[in-house]
Design a protein around this motif. Structure first.
Motif, PDB file in Angstrom:
ATOM      1  N   ILE A 201       0.853  -1.200   0.000  1.00 54.33           N
ATOM      2  CA  ILE A 201       0.000   0.000   0.000  1.00 54.33           C
ATOM      3  C   ILE A 201       0.883   1.242   0.000  1.00 54.33           C
ATOM      4  N   GLU A 202       0.429   2.298  -0.669  1.00 55.22           N
ATOM      5  CA  GLU A 202       1.042   3.630  -0.572  1.00 55.22           C
ATOM      6  C   GLU A 202      -0.050   4.685  -0.727  1.00 55.22           C
ATOM      7  N   TRP A 203       0.083   5.810  -0.018  1.00 56.56           N
ATOM      8  CA  TRP A 203      -0.806   6.963  -0.182  1.00 56.56           C
ATOM      9  C   TRP A 203      -0.241   7.906  -1.236  1.00 56.56           C
ATOM     10  N   SER A 204      -1.130   8.593  -1.936  1.00 55.03           N
ATOM     11  CA  SER A 204      -0.685   9.702  -2.771  1.00 55.03           C
ATOM     12  C   SER A 204      -0.273  10.861  -1.861  1.00 55.03           C
ATOM     13  N   PRO A 205       0.618  11.747  -2.307  1.00 57.94           N
ATOM     14  CA  PRO A 205       1.078  12.842  -1.449  1.00 57.94           C
ATOM     15  C   PRO A 205      -0.044  13.724  -0.912  1.00 57.94           C
ATOM     16  N   ASP A 206      -1.145  13.892  -1.681  1.00 53.46           N
ATOM     17  CA  ASP A 206      -2.243  14.754  -1.221  1.00 53.46           C
ATOM     18  C   ASP A 206      -3.283  13.997  -0.397  1.00 53.46           C
ATOM     19  N   GLY A 207      -3.081  12.691  -0.202  1.00 53.16           N
ATOM     20  CA  GLY A 207      -4.009  11.913   0.609  1.00 53.16           C
ATOM     21  C   GLY A 207      -5.334  11.612  -0.063  1.00 53.16           C
ATOM     22  N   GLN A 208      -5.453  11.904  -1.361  1.00 49.64           N
ATOM     23  CA  GLN A 208      -6.717  11.688  -2.061  1.00 49.64           C
ATOM     24  C   GLN A 208      -6.834  10.296  -2.668  1.00 49.64           C
ATOM     25  N   LYS A 209      -5.702   9.611  -2.818  1.00 49.99           N
ATOM     26  CA  LYS A 209      -5.703   8.284  -3.424  1.00 49.99           C
ATOM     27  C   LYS A 209      -4.895   7.311  -2.566  1.00 49.99           C
ATOM     28  N   ILE A 210      -5.242   6.038  -2.702  1.00 50.73           N
ATOM     29  CA  ILE A 210      -4.419   4.965  -2.152  1.00 50.73           C
ATOM     30  C   ILE A 210      -4.030   4.048  -3.302  1.00 50.73           C
ATOM     31  N   TYR A 211      -2.740   3.760  -3.407  1.00 49.70           N
ATOM     32  CA  TYR A 211      -2.242   2.818  -4.399  1.00 49.70           C
ATOM     33  C   TYR A 211      -2.002   1.475  -3.711  1.00 49.70           C
ATOM     34  N   PHE A 212      -2.342   0.378  -4.389  1.00 47.63           N
ATOM     35  CA  PHE A 212      -2.153  -0.930  -3.788  1.00 47.63           C
ATOM     36  C   PHE A 212      -1.895  -1.969  -4.875  1.00 47.63           C
ATOM     37  N   VAL A 213      -1.243  -3.054  -4.473  1.00 46.42           N
ATOM     38  CA  VAL A 213      -0.966  -4.159  -5.389  1.00 46.42           C
ATOM     39  C   VAL A 213      -2.050  -5.209  -5.228  1.00 46.42           C
ATOM     40  N   SER A 214      -2.629  -5.657  -6.350  1.00 48.30           N
ATOM     41  CA  SER A 214      -3.702  -6.645  -6.316  1.00 48.30           C
ATOM     42  C   SER A 214      -3.627  -7.538  -7.544  1.00 48.30           C
ATOM     43  N   ASN A 215      -4.155  -8.768  -7.396  1.00 49.58           N
ATOM     44  CA  ASN A 215      -4.227  -9.699  -8.522  1.00 49.58           C
ATOM     45  C   ASN A 215      -5.625  -9.749  -9.129  1.00 49.58           C
ATOM     46  N   ARG A 216      -6.365  -8.662  -9.031  1.00 49.30           N
ATOM     47  CA  ARG A 216      -7.754  -8.660  -9.517  1.00 49.30           C
ATOM     48  C   ARG A 216      -7.835  -8.889 -11.019  1.00 49.30           C
ATOM     49  N   THR A 217      -6.720  -8.765 -11.747  1.00 51.09           N
ATOM     50  CA  THR A 217      -6.696  -9.148 -13.160  1.00 51.09           C
ATOM     51  C   THR A 217      -5.786 -10.356 -13.359  1.00 51.09           C
ATOM     52  N   VAL A 218      -5.714 -11.240 -12.381  1.00 49.27           N
ATOM     53  CA  VAL A 218      -4.881 -12.449 -12.337  1.00 49.27           C
ATOM     54  C   VAL A 218      -3.444 -12.095 -11.988  1.00 49.27           C
ATOM     55  N   ASN A 219      -2.790 -11.251 -12.806  1.00 50.94           N
ATOM     56  CA  ASN A 219      -1.421 -10.841 -12.493  1.00 50.94           C
ATOM     57  C   ASN A 219      -1.418  -9.760 -11.411  1.00 50.94           C
ATOM     58  N   GLN A 220      -0.314  -9.696 -10.673  1.00 47.20           N
ATOM     59  CA  GLN A 220      -0.146  -8.657  -9.666  1.00 47.20           C
ATOM     60  C   GLN A 220       0.142  -7.327 -10.358  1.00 47.20           C
ATOM     61  N   ARG A 221      -0.746  -6.345 -10.182  1.00 45.54           N
ATOM     62  CA  ARG A 221      -0.580  -5.017 -10.774  1.00 45.54           C
ATOM     63  C   ARG A 221      -0.832  -3.961  -9.718  1.00 45.54           C
ATOM     64  N   ILE A 222      -0.348  -2.736  -9.964  1.00 43.92           N
ATOM     65  CA  ILE A 222      -0.611  -1.615  -9.071  1.00 43.92           C
ATOM     66  C   ILE A 222      -1.898  -0.922  -9.517  1.00 43.92           C
ATOM     67  N   TRP A 223      -2.774  -0.688  -8.536  1.00 39.95           N
ATOM     68  CA  TRP A 223      -4.051  -0.021  -8.768  1.00 39.95           C
ATOM     69  C   TRP A 223      -4.121   1.260  -7.944  1.00 39.95           C
ATOM     70  N   SER A 224      -4.909   2.215  -8.414  1.00 39.29           N
ATOM     71  CA  SER A 224      -5.166   3.419  -7.631  1.00 39.29           C
ATOM     72  C   SER A 224      -6.654   3.468  -7.279  1.00 39.29           C
ATOM     73  N   LEU A 225      -6.927   3.881  -6.037  1.00 38.75           N
ATOM     74  CA  LEU A 225      -8.303   4.047  -5.564  1.00 38.75           C
ATOM     75  C   LEU A 225      -8.505   5.496  -5.175  1.00 38.75           C
ATOM     76  N   ASN A 226      -9.421   6.190  -5.855  1.00 35.67           N
ATOM     77  CA  ASN A 226      -9.761   7.567  -5.533  1.00 35.67           C
ATOM     78  C   ASN A 226     -10.736   7.561  -4.354  1.00 35.67           C
ATOM     79  N   LEU A 227     -10.310   8.119  -3.224  1.00 37.71           N
ATOM     80  CA  LEU A 227     -11.133   8.077  -2.019  1.00 37.71           C
ATOM     81  C   LEU A 227     -12.350   8.978  -2.098  1.00 37.71           C
ATOM     82  N   GLN A 228     -12.339   9.962  -2.989  1.00 37.98           N
ATOM     83  CA  GLN A 228     -13.482  10.855  -3.141  1.00 37.98           C
ATOM     84  C   GLN A 228     -14.576  10.232  -4.004  1.00 37.98           C
TER      85      GLN A 228
END
Length: 540
Positions: A201-228
């Motif tokens: 997991i990592e936060w964006s510098p402004d705290g508006q997004k969280i980046y995380f690693v997930s296998n939701r597309t089978v392979n492990q990829r980095i995803w961003s989640l917009n908290l707003q």
């Protein structure tokens, strides 16, 4: 995206973390010997890595103080499954200070006053998140897993304003969801609900997004989640199968691990004294091969391999020939295979996005059956001496304990009264051997006392042991360059060294197996492990 190498040391580099001023990256490295992790720092734009720690135990998961002057990290003893020390050291090296202890996970608050860590309040208890001062005082539990001991919370990361913590809630060893906890209200919010394989997991510098690693597309990829908005987006242009990453303070540079691991299995014939007699044959591919288990007669070997692109069960002859794929799930992980006493069936565990369960399959690949359906983790199965029951490790009620079920499936019963895992019964069915905090214990069946094996009370074997009555083979990894193999005689109580392994031990999987006839020994080890930190600029 511009990709450039950042570290090129021998061995494996892990746990990258940018300093808050953006000038340095800390990381852990095992070096050429592959058996000791230390903390290093390196300037982002130039220079060579500087080794910060030299302790014989494993140092890892460093996190920076807000002023970039100090590092806090975890130090875990090699010879034990006990908790890690939390240690603070000046960022460029110096005197160390032990703060407290933790099970896993570590991050430093933006105001510099607190650390968040993963811990349990009692042996076998649930792992939640604790806040503690940088001097080890005022420890406070902020996530409560008391009613769900099979779950654990880890990988905590403070938001930039220090008011929230993002973390992973694990439902089994391999499935988790992303959560958020508000430090004022203690309210927990589930941000994902697909129970995938999440690793970082990592936060964006402004705290508006969280980046995380997930296998939701089978392979492990980095995803961003917009908290707003709740919007999810996969980060494109980066390699697949990323496990760990870090984000620079300005958000412009991403550091991730690019790795290659070669795990092999060797089979060693044993002489009449149960000692290796001739050079082994080897099961090896360009992918992972581990978790070996010899059939009772020593003529067959079942093992786990990722050579098909997924972790599946394979079977080979004891001369390492005629490798045949046994399962074909084409997704998620299988592990911990064990032969039935008659050599006709195999039990194993399988993790999905929902849970980990016990399965049975015939030795020819037919007759696949799921034996447990409990929410959470049922793992590490083993047949009873007569083959009518399956012992397994479960966290279904109050932490990991040994349970049993009929070999055809049915009602589960608790066997141990305290934490335990990875059970093996004696051939006469009168006693059960298992591990507790990495040490070997014995329980007289059905309701006898649970006691540590006195001669091995100071030796941590983890999952690297095998009962070959009246012998017990095990592997240790101390401060030496290579792990060592030992044989313990359960009747005369003597410990005999059998040699060493030219590699390092794989983590969290079974690593040694002896056939019941005593004519074969199978060992899994990491022959080489390479992992470099790579920088990606213009990545989003």
């Amino acid at each position: 995206i511009t990709i450039e190498p950042f570290t090129t040391l021998s061995g494996m580099e892990q746990d990258p973390a940018f300093s808050p001023d953006g000038n340095l990256i800390s990381f852990s490295s095992e070096g050429m010997t592959l058996n000791n992790r230390d903390i290093y720092v390196k300037l982002v734009n130039k220079g060579e890595p500087l080794r910060i720690t030299t302790h014989p135990d494993d140092d890892f998961k460093a996190t920076w103080s807000p002023d970039s002057k100090l590092l806090a990290f975890l130090r875990r003893p090699k010879q034990s499954d006990t908790k890690s020390e939390v240690v603070i050291i000046p960022a460029l090296g110096g005197s160390e200070r032990v703060v407290t202890e933790a099970s896993d996970g570590l991050d430093w608050s933006p105001d510099g006053q607190k650390l968040v860590l993963t811990d349990t309040d009692r042996p076998g208890g649930p792992m939640g998140l604790d806040l503690v001062s940088t001097y080890g005082a005022d420890r406070t539990r902020i996530t409560n897993r008391e009613n769900s001991p099979q779950y654990h919370d880890s990988n905590p990361k403070f938001s930039p304003d220090g008011k929230r913590i993002a973390f992973l809630r694990f439902w089994s060893d391999t499935s988790a969801d992303l959560y958020l906890v508000d430090l004022q209200t203690k309210q927990e919010i589930a941000l994902t609900r697909d129970r995938g394989k999440l690793t970082d997991i990592e936060w964006s510098p402004d705290g508006q997004k969280i980046y995380f690693v997930s296998n939701r597309t089978v392979n492990q990829r980095i995803w961003s989640l917009n908290l707003q908005t709740g919007g999810l987006q996969m980060i494109k242009g980066l390699p697949i199968d990323i496990e760990e990453f870090a984000l620079s303070p300005d958000g412009k540079t991403l550091a991730y691990i690019q790795s290659m691991i070669d795990t092999i299995v060797d089979l060693r014939p044993l002489d009449p004294n149960r000692r290796p007699s001739t050079p082994p044959c080897v099961i090896n591919s360009s992918q992972v091969d581990d978790s070996p288990r010899l059939s009772p007669d020593g003529k067959k070997l079942v093992f786990v391999s990722s050579r098909s692109g997924f972790y599946e069960l394979w079977v080979s002859n004891s001369d390492c020939r005629d490798n045949v794929q046994l399962t074909n799930f084409s997704g998620y992980s299988v592990g911990s295979p064990r032969w039935s006493p008659d050599g006709k069936s195999i039990v194993f565990d399988r993790s999905t996005n929902q849970q980990t369960d016990i399965y049975r399959i015939d030795a020819d690949g037919s007759g696949l059956a799921q034996l447990t359906t409990n929410t959470g983790e049922d793992a590490m199965p083993a047949w009873s001496a007569g083959g009518s029951e399956i012992y397994f490790t479960s966290a279904r009620e109050r932490g990991r304990e040994i349970w049993k079920i009929p070999s055809q499936g049915g009602l589960a019963q608790r066997v141990t009264s305290s934490p335990g895992r990875d059970a093996t019964p004696s051939p006469d069915g009168r006693s059960l051997y298992f591990t507790r905090e990495g040490k070997l214990w014995q329980k007289w069946l059905p309701d006898g006392e649970e006691i540590p094996i006195p001669e091995l009370a100071s030796i941590s074997v983890g999952r690297f042991w095998s009962l070959d009555f009246p012998f017990l083979h095990f592997i240790t990894q101390g401060d030496e360059e290579y792990p060592k193999i030992f044989q313990f005689h359960l009747e005369n109580r003597k410990i005999v060294p059998l040699g060493e392994i030219p590699g390092s031990l794989p983590r969290w999987v079974p690593g040694i197996s002896a056939s019941r006839t005593g004519n074969r020994l199978a060992i899994a080890y990491v022959r080489y492990k390479i992992g470099d930190i790579v920088l990606a600029r213009g990545w989003e």
